[in-house]
Design a protein around this motif. Structure first.
Motif, PDB file in Angstrom:
ATOM      1  N   THR A 303       0.841  -1.190   0.000  1.00  0.00           N
ATOM      2  CA  THR A 303       0.000   0.000   0.000  1.00  0.00           C
ATOM      3  C   THR A 303       0.873   1.237   0.000  1.00  0.00           C
ATOM      4  OG1 THR A 303      -1.641  -1.197   1.295  1.00  0.00           O
ATOM      5  CG2 THR A 303      -1.881   1.194   1.165  1.00  0.00           C
ATOM      6  N   GLU A 325     -10.650  -4.428   8.055  1.00  0.00           N
ATOM      7  CA  GLU A 325     -10.792  -5.047   6.733  1.00  0.00           C
ATOM      8  C   GLU A 325      -9.762  -4.494   5.761  1.00  0.00           C
ATOM      9  OE1 GLU A 325     -14.117  -5.259   3.139  1.00  0.00           O
ATOM     10  OE2 GLU A 325     -14.758  -4.853   5.206  1.00  0.00           O
ATOM     11  N   LEU A 326      -9.509  -3.206   5.848  1.00  0.00           N
ATOM     12  CA  LEU A 326      -8.512  -2.587   4.979  1.00  0.00           C
ATOM     13  C   LEU A 326      -7.101  -3.006   5.370  1.00  0.00           C
ATOM     14  CD1 LEU A 326     -10.039   0.979   4.639  1.00  0.00           C
ATOM     15  CD2 LEU A 326      -9.960  -0.821   2.924  1.00  0.00           C
ATOM     16  N   LYS A 329      -5.916  -6.332   4.036  1.00  0.00           N
ATOM     17  CA  LYS A 329      -5.552  -6.388   2.619  1.00  0.00           C
ATOM     18  C   LYS A 329      -4.073  -6.122   2.398  1.00  0.00           C
ATOM     19  CE  LYS A 329     -10.122  -5.220   0.846  1.00  0.00           C
ATOM     20  NZ  LYS A 329     -10.947  -4.263   0.069  1.00  0.00           N
ATOM     21  N   LEU A 590      -4.590   3.386   2.034  1.00  0.00           N
ATOM     22  CA  LEU A 590      -5.710   2.994   2.879  1.00  0.00           C
ATOM     23  C   LEU A 590      -6.796   4.059   2.855  1.00  0.00           C
ATOM     24  CD1 LEU A 590      -4.016   1.402   6.003  1.00  0.00           C
ATOM     25  CD2 LEU A 590      -5.330   0.268   4.228  1.00  0.00           C
ATOM     26  N   ARG A 593      -8.705   3.740  -0.307  1.00  0.00           N
ATOM     27  CA  ARG A 593      -9.578   2.572  -0.307  1.00  0.00           C
ATOM     28  C   ARG A 593     -10.809   2.799   0.560  1.00  0.00           C
ATOM     29  NH1 ARG A 593      -5.359  -2.523   0.038  1.00  0.00           N
ATOM     30  NH2 ARG A 593      -4.227  -2.040  -1.871  1.00  0.00           N
ATOM     31  N   LEU A 594     -10.625   3.508   1.662  1.00  0.00           N
ATOM     32  CA  LEU A 594     -11.785   3.831   2.495  1.00  0.00           C
ATOM     33  C   LEU A 594     -12.754   4.733   1.752  1.00  0.00           C
ATOM     34  CD1 LEU A 594     -10.605   4.435   6.161  1.00  0.00           C
ATOM     35  CD2 LEU A 594     -12.357   2.869   5.338  1.00  0.00           C
ATOM     36  N   ARG A 597     -14.619   2.731  -0.682  1.00  0.00           N
ATOM     37  CA  ARG A 597     -15.629   1.919   0.010  1.00  0.00           C
ATOM     38  C   ARG A 597     -16.855   2.777   0.327  1.00  0.00           C
ATOM     39  NH1 ARG A 597     -16.223  -2.663   3.164  1.00  0.00           N
ATOM     40  NH2 ARG A 597     -17.604  -2.428   4.953  1.00  0.00           N
TER      41      ARG A 597
END
Length: 600
Positions: A303, A325-326, A329, A590, A593-594, A597
């Motif tokens: 990441t 959850e992130l 990954k 991250l 990605r949040l 989401r």
């Protein structure tokens, strides 16, 4: 001294003295091979016993003799604790020789006559010392060309030295340009040296001559691919041979030349790795790995943008489950949190307690602690070159898929994050090997490729991953992962769960929650191994793994196929190849990605 005058009588039956060779009194013939002779002599000038090593054939010209002496003198300058120091180099009537002090010790032949069945650990120690000296000589541009049981000198403290370097030189026509052919001859002879060391190991462990031949050069000529014989360590040995040592010995004499050790250094690393593990002094590859962990971390983060992972990012307002959850990954970050939290527990006196839930780990260390963990990671791909980085990316994708399958197969009521991390930890040794020792990982993969079929063996079996790891490292990959997990302070219960179910062991119904978790993760990992097989073998591999665990876990092929291919309802549908997960492709942060989401 013509070759016809050399006595053939065994050393034990020789009278003293026999005859003269210059100023030397020949007392006993210690070795007579196709390429060289070794005599025990008395030096009348110095009044001491020596060992004289000389070629079986006299150099065929003045230029050849000059070349022989020049190469022997160059070999004399190669100094190493496991290379015997030369007492003298000379020639008598154009017969060249290299002399060594007899006080250095007894030959391996003499030791085996006195101690017929040394312990495997002692045998490995002798051969490892030989390989250290031989590797140093090879790297200096020299070869032995006639390693025999008399080439090893062992003293009272079990220190081993090699004698006879550059004695059995390559025989060329009298008018050859020696400088033009020497480099090629040394390189080819060095590989033959390593093969002969493998035959020596077989000889010591088996307690009898290989193929009933005392001259190892005769054995080499009978072995495939030159001859038709196979050399493998038998099962009737003076002492039980541990599986890792057996795998090392058999690789050294494999019928396929490409599968053997080509470098003395590689052979030594495998043998020394097993010796260190067997002696339980945490040496060998485990020490090297722990040292690399200090300098390069366990894995690189997949990441980017971690510097923006701060309190101002708004992540503190997110629910812990979304945040965990992130984190899951990113393998490197997940492992770093596990390491930090459990190490903190150990330091605070909570011995035996293990945290394997990312949500709880984040709650314990807080967002600041998470930031520190993220900042401690190396950016992708760390020190790896592009090819090795791609191999690590593929392995991480495969492990990620195994974690997803394990979560799908877990019995009701079990924490998905715990199952995910146990499945990941069962692959810890493989991941660390690929990151820190990519060349060794490649060797293991190559050894697992089935050899070419022959008339005698039309369907040759492939070497298992465990046997290949033994042959390269001297220990298995589970041992590497377990050593790191122990170093991180993980509890005994987890140490048991991260050991995969042995492929040759029966799967019994679980007696505890820990057994259930271990078996579920083991099944998921075996299913990934099956999917990595050639296409024709994938479906049978999946079915075989399912049958192994069906009774213990109460699972059938339908549940397995659904886990491998979510949404598929037909049990006959072919299992797909593992997809490349987002975790394996570096790119988004991250925070990004949040955001994604939240927009989905």
């Amino acid at each position: 001294m013509p070759a016809s005058t050399v006595p053939d009588t065994p050393a034990a039956a020789q009278p003293t003295p026999l005859r003269s060779f210059g100023r030397f009194e020949l007392r006993a013939l210690l070795s007579k091979s196709a390429r060289s002779l070794v005599w025990r002599v008395l030096d009348s000038r110095h009044g001491q016993e020596l060992m004289l090593c000389m070629p079986r054939e006299k150099p065929n010209s003045a230029a050849a003799l000059e070349h022989w002496l020049r190469m022997a003198q160059a070999g004399e300058r190669v100094q190493h604790p496991n290379l015997a120091p030369v007492f003298e180099i000379g020639q008598v009537e154009n017969w060249p020789y290299v002399a060594y002090d007899r006080a250095l010790g007894e030959t391996l032949d003499e030791r085996l006559a006195r101690q017929a069945a040394p312990l495997p650990l002692d045998a490995a120690g002798w051969v490892a010392q030989l390989l250290e000296g031989l590797a140093f000589a090879h790297e200096a541009g020299h070869a032995h060309r006639d390693i025999q049981t008399t080439s090893l000198i062992i003293d009272a403290n079990d220190k081993v030295r090699l004698i006879g370097l550059e004695v059995a030189q390559e025989v060329f026509p009298a008018n050859v340009d020696f400088n033009a052919v020497t480099r090629r001859a040394v390189r080819e002879s060095a590989e033959e040296d390593v093969l002969c060391v493998g035959l020596l190991l077989n000889r010591i462990l088996s307690g009898k001559p290989v193929l009933e031949e005392n001259d190892l050069q005769h054995v080499v000529q009978q072995m495939q691919p030159i001859g038709r014989e196979m050399v493998r360590l038998g099962w009737e040995t003076p002492h039980p041979i541990p599986d890792p040592l057996r795998a090392i010995a058999n690789r050294a004499t494999d019928r396929q030349a490409r599968q053997r050790y080509h470098l003395a250094r590689s052979f030594w690393r495998a043998l020394d790795g097993w010796r260190q593990a067997a002696a339980q002094d945490n040496g060998g590859p485990i020490v090297l790995l722990l040292d690399k962990l200090q300098r390069a971390g366990h894995l690189p983060t997949t990441t980017t943008g971690m510097h923006r992972f701060t309190g101002g990012s708004g992540l503190e307002s997110q629910h812990a489950s979304a945040l965990s959850e992130l984190v899951l990954k990113d393998m490197a970050l997940s492992l770093e949190l596990v390491r930090r939290v459990n190490n903190a527990l150990k330091l605070s006196g909570h011995v035996g307690e293990t945290v394997l839930n990312i949500q709880r780990a984040i709650q314990m260390i807080g967002l600041d602690g998470l930031q520190l963990a993220a900042n401690a990671l190396k950016p992708w791909p760390g020190p790896l070159q592009p090819v090795a980085a791609e191999m690590l990316r593929q392995l991480m994708a495969r492990v990620t898929k195994a974690c997803q399958v394990a979560q799908s197969l877990r019995p009701a009521g079990y924490d998905g994050e715990v199952v995910h991390l146990i499945t990941l930890m069962q692959n810890l040794g493989r991941l660390l090997l690929q990151y820190h020792f990519p060349d060794d990982a490649q060797q293991i993969r190559q050894l697992m490729v089935p050899p070419e079929p022959t008339e005698e063996m039309p369907n040759p079996p492939a070497m298992s991953e465990q046997a290949a790891a033994y042959a390269v490292l001297g220990c298995d990959l589970d041992a590497l992962g377990a050593a790191v997990a122990r170093h991180w302070g993980l509890g005994d219960e987890l140490m048991q769960m991260i050991r995969r179910q042995p492929l040759d062991g029966a799967v019994h119904p679980p007696r505890s929650d820990a057994d259930t978790l271990r078996l579920t993760s083991s099944l998921a990992n075996e299913l990934m191994d099956a999917l990595a097989l050639p296409e024709a073998k994938r479906r049978p591999g999946v079915e075989a793994a399912t049958r192994r665990y069906a009774k213990a876990l109460g699972l059938g092929l339908r549940e397995v196929m659904e886990a491998l291919n979510p949404g598929a309802h037909k049990p006959g549908q072919a299992a797909p190849a593992p997809a490349s997960p987002a975790a394996a492709a570096p790119g988004s942060s991250l925070r990004e990605r949040l955001a994604a989401r939240g927009n989905s």
